[in-house]
Design an enzyme around this catalytic site. Structure first.
Site, mmCIF file in Angstrom:
data_model
loop_
_atom_site.group_PDB
_atom_site.id
_atom_site.type_symbol
_atom_site.label_atom_id
_atom_site.label_comp_id
_atom_site.label_asym_id
_atom_site.label_seq_id
_atom_site.Cartn_x
_atom_site.Cartn_y
_atom_site.Cartn_z
ATOM 1 N N CYS A 100 54.644 67.278 92.806
ATOM 2 C CA CYS A 100 55.746 66.317 92.930
ATOM 3 C C CYS A 100 57.082 67.005 92.647
ATOM 4 O O CYS A 100 58.098 66.700 93.279
ATOM 5 C CB CYS A 100 55.542 65.160 91.960
ATOM 6 S SG CYS A 100 53.978 64.311 92.200
ATOM 7 N N ASP A 157 59.365 102.149 67.552
ATOM 8 C CA ASP A 157 60.473 102.895 66.976
ATOM 9 C C ASP A 157 60.322 102.812 65.455
ATOM 10 O O ASP A 157 59.881 101.785 64.933
ATOM 11 C CB ASP A 157 61.795 102.267 67.414
ATOM 12 C CG ASP A 157 62.997 102.929 66.755
ATOM 13 O OD1 ASP A 157 63.046 104.160 66.761
ATOM 14 O OD2 ASP A 157 63.844 102.198 66.223
#
Length: 723
Positions: free
Chosen positions: A26, A410
């Protein structure tokens, strides 16, 4: 399309919230209808967030007309704010019986029809009239859309249901068709309810920050709406109140509960010059906060926007379902036609019996459960993650996270706190006073720009050693080695061992070298201090490892992550020490940003999917090259929020194992939903062979599958971090 055209289109974009979506099909039909409006260049529906972006000009009346097939209500994303009098009654929610009056009236006429059937019989005109009335009341919207689709040769679930209803009417199955219409309407209502519940996680985020705040402006204190607050205003927040806007504390200190932003359960101490966020709770002190962002730019506003955008991004599984559904619906119609035609034509069977069976095939073939299986899962999972302080930027990343084989980290600011601390200070020359030597070293570092200088200055301040007023002459920074300066006529040096090895009169003894090696093996950065003739002291500085790093790595390995790699610019000894402490499988040291990018490429050559966890800015090349870029501690960091695929809002690495667990659970639920939705259809269709399939069984199997798929998907809203 040129960049200028894209910019012009973006300027014409208007976003509206939509109420009434019951299914993804829809939503797609509504999008196509809006695109056909005369002054609209383009439109994009976000079914997950229940929004539409319109590029061009369209009135709300035109948009609602485009969505009239499902009675959609269109609301501007930023409605005009009008003052409400204190004595004016607040608008109540629509009562349940009014909201679902059509369904209730239809069910009432159906019940009366069955009552009439019991009293007057199946062929009675009153019985037929009651069932027909029930169909008309409950199925007008369905039939209208279905007939429009048939005319336009658009085949979706409503088209299937319309053909089934018309066929049932033609063969006189009034009662069953009436039940089919009501159960289909009920199924759509349940779909709408399920999606609304899934979207509720974002709705709750919208209500986190207050709409008003007490501010001081031009010496006057006043309560104003957040839309009227300007940058630079001073906001006054009492203990126990929520903070309405992002800003910086200019007076006061307090304990702030940031769970709404970062997912942290433990309050954080905030003092002057610290940043605070809208939607967080001031637990203790009275605060004066200088506003730094407008309401639409606050961190919570960005989070809501990013999550809603993420819910609109289709995951690979959803793309598969959408593509499958396009071919599935016409295929079901073809199967139904064969069921109707083949037995009577080739085997002499009764036409009435097999027309009925064909109609049941159409009903059971409705792809409701299949179509909703993926979007409700994605919306539930992304919403749950956002409430836990994890922003996933789209369904594709949610899927990719669950399939990760390796993760690169890191070091600074991710595995460690990113705040260096001085851990060791050892005098070599006992003739000089330790405090005096510390004062000299700190006076030199005070003039340095090196990141480790703050650790030494903090230590001196803690021990009440003065340094800022010590005169330093001929100060210089020696690139990559250290610093030097003249104090009281003597030239002093502070730096690494390479600096002192270059001084002709300095000799590093075995004892000094052993001490340096020992400290480096503990993960510490070592500096020497002295003159051109002798080494006076050894200093060690360390970036403290986060308390959660080791536990997070253990959980990741238990979750099946094959390789965890730490990337750092530190020397090998320091890097190995930290890597071993947190439990890394591999450590890469002395890396420049371009080297980190190469490591990511190497990992991708060995593993299919690789994630990179960093700060979202300094590691941009590596984050971009990875399958999933994950930014750490992104609260208030606009760059990290915009560039990362996934953002951990707090500094808690434990959010990463939770995210992987949530992703895998999402994938499993989506797969289970798809298998179940298709499986239940196949089982129901097999009932055609002995002629046992009825309209009742068909619609109940379809509705049952839809309900079970929705409930299964909504389990993702309750996934916890410690499960």
């Amino acid at each position: 399309m040129s960049e200028q055209q894209l910019k012009e289109l973006d300027e014409e974009k208007t976003t509206y919230r939509i109420e009434g979506f019951s299914c993804a099909n829809c939503a797609g039909k509504f999008e196509n209808n809006v695109k056909k409006l005369s002054n609209v260049h383009d439109a994009k529906v976000n079914f997950g967030a229940s929004k539409i972006s319109v590029y061009g000009e369209a009135s709300i009346e035109e948009l609602e007309k485009a969505g009239a097939f499902e009675n959609l209500e269109v609301i501007p994303e930023k409605p005009t704010r009008t003052p409400v009098a204190e004595d004016e009654p607040k608008e109540d929610k629509i009562p349940f019986y009014k909201k679902h009056s059509t369904l209730l009236y239809s069910a009432l006429f159906m019940a009366l029809g069955f009552l009439s059937m019991a009293v007057n019989g199946n062929e009675n005109i009153v019985t037929a009239a009651l069932f027909i009335t029930s169909m008309i009341v409950g199925g007008t919207s369905l039939m209208k859309t279905g007939l429009q689709n048939l005319v336009c040769f658009e085949f979706d679930m409503r088209t299937l249901m319309t053909i089934a209803v018309l066929g049932g009417v033609l063969i006189g199955e009034w009662a069953e068709v009436s039940v089919v219409v009501i159960l289909f309407a009920l199924s759509e209502s349940l779909e709408r309810f399920s999606m609304d519940r899934a979207r509720a996680s974002i709705t709750s985020l919208m209500d986190i920050a207050p709409n008003e705040a007490l501010i001081r402006r031009s010496g006057q204190e006043m309560t104003v709406h957040v839309d009227d607050i300007a940058i630079g205003d001073i906001m006054l927040v009492k203990p126990g109140q929520k903070i309405a806007m992002d800003g910086v504390i200019v007076d006061g200190s307090s304990s702030i509960n940031q769970a709404a932003i970062t997912g942290e359960s433990v309050p954080v101490e905030k003092h002057e010059e610290d940043e605070v966020f809208a939607g967080t709770l001031n637990e203790e002190g009275f605060l004066e906060i200088k506003i730094t962002k407008l309401v639409e730019d606050t961190t919570i506003a960005k989070i809501i926007h990013l999550v809603e955008e993420a819910q609109g991004e289709r995951a690979p599984a959803q793309a598969f379902v959408d593509k499958f559904a396009r071919y599935y619906t016409p295929a079901i119609m073809a199967v139904a036609a064969l069921v109707v035609v083949v037995p009577p034509l080739f085997f002499g069977a009764e036409w009435g019996t097999w027309v009925y069976q064909g109609l049941a095939v159409l009903v059971v073939g409705c792809p409701c459960a299949l179509v909703i299986s993926t979007p409700i899962s994605i919306v539930s999972a992304i919403g749950n993650a956002a409430k836990k302080g994890v922003l996933v930027k789209g369904g594709i990343y949610l899927e990719e996270i669950g399939a990760l084989d390796a993760i690169a980290f890191d070091k600074t600011g991710t595995l460690t706190k990113g705040i260096p601390v001085m851990t060791d200070f050892e005098m070599i020359n006992e003739q000089m006073d330790e405090n005096k030597m510390m004062s000299i070293i700190t006076a030199l570092e005070y003039r340095s720009q090196h990141p480790l200088a703050s650790a030494i200055m903090n230590r001196a301040s803690d021990e009440n050693i003065s340094y800022s007023d010590v005169p330093v002459e001929d100060f210089s920074s020696i690139m990559g080695l250290g610093i030097s300066g003249k104090i009281d006529g003597t030239q002093y040096y502070v730096g690494n061992s390479r600096l002192f090895s270059k001084l002709p009169e300095i000799h590093l003894t075995d004892a000094i070298e052993n001490t340096i090696t020992s400290l480096q093996q503990q993960g510490k950065t070592v500096m020497l201090a002295g003159t051109a003739n002798s080494i006076k002291a050894i200093i060690a500085v360390a970036d403290e490892v986060r308390e959660t790093s080791q536990e997070s790595l253990r959980k990741l390995h238990e979750a099946g992550i094959k390789e965890t790699v730490m990337l750092t610019g530190d020397n090998q000894s320091t890097a190995n020490a930290i890597g071993e402490q947190v439990g890394m499988t591999d450590v890469r040291s002395e890396l420049l940003p371009q080297n980190k990018l190469e490591v990511i490429k190497q990992l991708k050559s060995r593993h299919k999917r690789v994630a990179m966890v960093g700060d979202g800015v300094n590691d941009a090349p590596a984050l971009a090259a990875s399958t999933v870029g994950i930014a750490m501690g992104s609260a208030g960091t606009d760059a990290a929020l915009e560039t990362a695929d996934v953002a951990l809002m707090g500094d808690d690495l434990n959010k990463l194992p939770f995210t992987i667990k949530l992703s895998r659970k999402t994938l499993n639920i989506i797969k289970a939903n798809i298998v179940f939705a298709i499986g239940i259809k196949i089982i129901a269709l097999l009932l055609v062979i002995p002629g046992w399939l009825t309209l009742w069984i068909a619609i109940l199997s379809d509705m049952g599958a839809t309900v079970l798929v929705a409930l299964n998907s909504m389990r993702l809203m309750r996934v916890k971090e410690d499960e």
